[in-house]
Design an enzyme around this catalytic site. Sequence first.
Site: not given
Ligand code: PXP
Length: 238
Positions: A212, A190-191, A69, A17, A150, A9, A42, A100, A48-49, A44, A6
């Site tokens: 990500g 996620h995480g 996403e 900037r 997922e 970021h 993603h 999320t 925002r990104h 959004r 992902n």
């Molecule tokens: N999967 C989903 C559905 C998410 O919303 C995110 C965060 O954007 C991720 C995976 C990746 O999460 P992380 O950035 O914490 O690795």
Amino acid sequence: MRLAINIDHVATIRQARGGNEPDPVTAAQLCELAGAEGIVCHLREDRRHIHDRDVRLLRETVKTKLDLEMAATEEIIRIAIEVKPELVTLVPEKRKELTTESGIDVVGQKKYLEDVIKTFHQQKILVSLFVDPLQAQVEASKEIGTDMIELHTGEYAEARTDRARNEELVKIQQMARLGKQLGLGVNGGHGLSYVNVSPIAAITDIDELSIGHAVISRAVLVGIERAVREMLQLVQRR
Ligand code: PXP
């Protein structure tokens, strides 16, 4: 086990900037060169990104698989249908969240999500639902015709004690098994980080991880190709 990166970021740093660097599209190419088998972004509602331009250019340049996403809102559904990623992952979206915060409530919006899935299938776009590792959510996902789920690994990643982390791990293992028994593709994310990914990567019922923040954070220090390769080694060592 496949690894999808992902790249949101990279766009977060660009946003600091308001210019055009670093470019998430370039980052996606480097991730693929380092072995990533999918690119996730993603779009959004608040932009925002990731911006619309990123998604369109990613569609043209990603050679593995583009996973968009998104919240299941009218505007973003319209954009997704124009862009035609291989996969959309439906997530809940709240204005003020940092990221999320939970899975999508499939049980609570079955009819609406069933119609959204049909719309994407008519366009030959696969659908994944980002769900908490709960039996009712996994079963409802199957009932409304999703291709994949997922499993939300955020609670696992944020658990503060070994016991809590193990409890979450067991839930993810069980729901991955259930998803597979129901004939669904099973992803996770996620995480996840270099420190906590191994037990999740060991779950053979999970096909793909979406990671990500940890990879992009390491990329700032060691370079994105090395950061992706190091994560790939952990993910594929199961
Ligand atoms: N999967 C989903 C559905 C998410 O919303 C995110 C965060 O954007 C991720 C995976 C990746 O999460 P992380 O950035 O914490 O690795």
